[in-house]
Scaffold this motif. Sequence first.
Motif, PDB file in Angstrom:
ATOM      1  N   LEU A 152     -51.640   9.107 -38.873  1.00  0.00           N
ATOM      2  CA  LEU A 152     -51.321   9.389 -39.534  1.00  0.00           C
ATOM      3  C   LEU A 152     -49.967   8.326 -40.416  1.00  0.00           C
ATOM      4  N   ASP A 153     -49.903   7.656 -41.349  1.00  0.00           N
ATOM      5  CA  ASP A 153     -48.600   6.772 -41.532  1.00  0.00           C
ATOM      6  C   ASP A 153     -48.569   7.882 -42.742  1.00  0.00           C
ATOM      7  N   GLU A 154     -47.043   7.435 -42.442  1.00  0.00           N
ATOM      8  CA  GLU A 154     -45.818   8.190 -42.568  1.00  0.00           C
ATOM      9  C   GLU A 154     -46.258   9.810 -43.362  1.00  0.00           C
ATOM     10  N   PRO A 155     -46.573  10.854 -42.854  1.00  0.00           N
ATOM     11  CA  PRO A 155     -47.287  12.147 -43.762  1.00  0.00           C
ATOM     12  C   PRO A 155     -45.833  12.292 -44.334  1.00  0.00           C
ATOM     13  N   PHE A 156     -44.621  12.123 -43.389  1.00  0.00           N
ATOM     14  CA  PHE A 156     -43.290  13.117 -43.928  1.00  0.00           C
ATOM     15  C   PHE A 156     -42.222  12.562 -44.805  1.00  0.00           C
ATOM     16  N   GLY A 157     -42.420  10.698 -44.787  1.00  0.00           N
ATOM     17  CA  GLY A 157     -41.890  10.357 -45.723  1.00  0.00           C
ATOM     18  C   GLY A 157     -40.945  11.436 -46.469  1.00  0.00           C
ATOM     19  N   ALA A 158     -41.835  11.736 -47.836  1.00  0.00           N
ATOM     20  CA  ALA A 158     -40.925  12.271 -48.870  1.00  0.00           C
ATOM     21  C   ALA A 158     -40.609  13.581 -48.716  1.00  0.00           C
TER      22      ALA A 158
END
Length: 250
Positions: A152-158
């Motif tokens: 998981l690559d920054e899935p909650f970043g936005a």
Amino acid sequence: MIAIDDVTVAFETVTAIADIDLQIQPSEFVTIVGPSGCGKTTLLRVIGGLESPTAGTVTIDGNEPAVSRDAGDLGFVFQDHTLLPWKTALENVQFLRRMAGKPPDEAQARSLLESVGLDEFVDAYPRELSGGMKQRVAIVRALHLDADVLLLDEPFGALDELTRDQLGVELRRLHEREQKTTLFITHSVPEAAFLGDRCAVVTDAPGRIETTLEIDFSDQRDTELFGSVEYQKQVADIRRKLYDSVEDGR
């Protein structure tokens, strides 16, 4: 087990990561935190077989990452949900299994969507879903692939902070149930502390793993944990190591 041995990735004018050594045990949830541009995503791409190391090796249960990827044993979740706009939530969840040559299981797909609160949205298209709902579908899609490893690559970043917290709780609950080996990249120290069994702290570029910290909370990981002394102490410990790594790199 994921074994990362002395991995370096160098491009023409810059070295992204250098001399990375890390082992991730089966069913372990490891968070990776570091400053912007330190090579976290590059490391994840190497583990996922999307990038080749300049030096060193990565193996997943003894295989090269590309072998595991092509066999459908790696599930990816990115900051951009990458859902297909012409498919419903249920169809998007089943899509990766079809691509991997695995027969989709509609009952399981529906059950997974229900487990993240989307049972009333199985027939909704991405345009009809909020950002948090889309990321829930993306996570469920990776789980339905029945891959051994989730990347998981920054899935909650936005997402906004409240939605991030809610999805973090759901992701940990799913992890406890599914027991997938999970690597989660984030810029957020509180997120890294809340989610991980271990947290790897990466230095400024070229990225090296400065240290790994064990995380063992006695309480269940839900929103009540955020107010606990042990959680705040863990956040402070990771942040201190992160600051130290940035200062050492100057």
